[in-house]
Scaffold this active site. Structure first.
Site, short mmCIF file in Angstrom:
data_model
loop_
_atom_site.label_atom_id
_atom_site.label_comp_id
_atom_site.label_asym_id
_atom_site.label_seq_id
_atom_site.Cartn_x
_atom_site.Cartn_y
_atom_site.Cartn_z
N GLY A 14 0.83 -1.20 0.00
CA GLY A 14 0.00 0.00 0.00
C GLY A 14 0.86 1.25 0.00
N GLY A 15 1.84 1.27 -0.89
CA GLY A 15 2.85 2.34 -0.86
C GLY A 15 2.66 3.44 -1.86
CB THR A 16 0.31 4.03 -4.58
OG1 THR A 16 -0.95 3.75 -3.97
CG2 THR A 16 0.86 2.77 -5.24
CB SER A 17 -1.62 7.52 -1.77
OG SER A 17 -2.50 6.53 -1.23
N GLY A 20 1.76 5.00 3.49
CA GLY A 20 2.66 4.08 2.79
C GLY A 20 3.68 4.80 1.94
CB SER A 138 -6.73 1.97 12.97
OG SER A 138 -7.61 3.07 13.17
CE1 TYR A 151 -9.54 0.73 8.08
CE2 TYR A 151 -9.98 1.66 10.26
CZ TYR A 151 -9.13 1.50 9.17
OH TYR A 151 -7.89 2.08 9.17
#
Length: 250
Positions: A14-17, A20, A138, A151
């Site tokens: 999950g490193g695109t935004s 991450g 979280s 969630y």
């Protein structure tokens, strides 16, 4: 900037935004070789370009086991071992109890629980003894939120993965810790809150509930992740580190 991770191999799912992306940048800045994942190729390409050198993007959905296999196949083409896994890919949507569907439940648990479980499990043959694993939980793991129960349940599961896996991996001296961000200013948060003025209004309201007086920045969460992954945290194991401006401590 130090070189705490010089030539170490790091996985950031999950490193695109958001968190991450900020964490991948921080690892690269400290000398690491970083592999990031993302579901959308266009976003992945943009993130790789933004980070610059020292990063490889692997397209994939971490809720799909074949995509996780492809990630580690790509790593093995370049490196013989992994030093850090940051299992960060995840997400969720609001749904009140009476509106929860099977699809909502399944997609949230597949991404946030199944994806984390098998991201870590499938890394084990490549993880060096003494490696570090950081999981994204979280503040919802301990604090109730209306219409966010599915969630929140997934993030409570993530926190308990850390508690149990430190026992499974103790003979290999692999540390497992969970990072629990509070409200953090990301594109995903804006989408969750409806974007535009509605999102800004919600964020301003939430900032008023936080002792620090503001919401967090992705870069602040990234610094905490790097601490947990570094030798500076060599005796920190199985914890849930809240990076939330004090929100769930009151």
């Amino acid at each position: 900037m130090t070189n705490r991770f010089q030539n170490r191999v790091v996985i950031v799912t999950g490193g695109t935004s958001g968190i991450g992306l900020a964490t991948a940048k921080a690892f690269v800045a400290e000398g690491a070789w970083v592999f990031i994942t993302g579901r959308r190729q266009q976003a992945l390409d943009a993130a790789v370009k933004e980070i610059g050198g020292g990063v490889v993007g692997v397209q994939g959905d971490m809720g799909i086991l074949a995509d996780i296999d492809r990630l580690y196949d790509t790593v093995q083409q370049k490196h013989s071992q992994i030093d850090v896994v940051f299992a960060n890919a995840g997400g969720g949507e609001f749904a009140a109890l009476g509106a929860i569907t099977e699809e909502h439940y399944q997609s949230t648990f597949d991404t946030n629980v199944k994806g984390v479980l098998f991201t870590v499990q499938k890394a084990l043959p490549l993880l060096r003894d003494g490696a570090a694993i950081v999981l994204t939980s979280s503040t919802t793991s301990i604090s109730g939120t209306p219409a966010f129960s599915v969630y929140s349940a997934t993030k409570a599961a993530i926190r308990n993965f850390a508690r149990n896996w430190i026992l499974d991996l103790k003979d290999r001296r692999i540390r497992v810790n969970a990072i629990s961000p509070g409200v953090t200013d990301t594109a995903g948060l804006n989408e969750l809150f409806g974007s535009g003025d509605q999102a800004e209004g919600t964020k301003n309201y939430l900032a008023g509930l936080i002792p620090a007086g503001r919401i967090g920045k992705p870069e602040e969460i990234a610094k905490a992740v790097l601490f947990l992954a570094s030798d500076d945290a060599s005796f920190v194991n199985g914890v849930e580190l809240f990076v939330d401006g004090g929100q769930v401590q009151i």
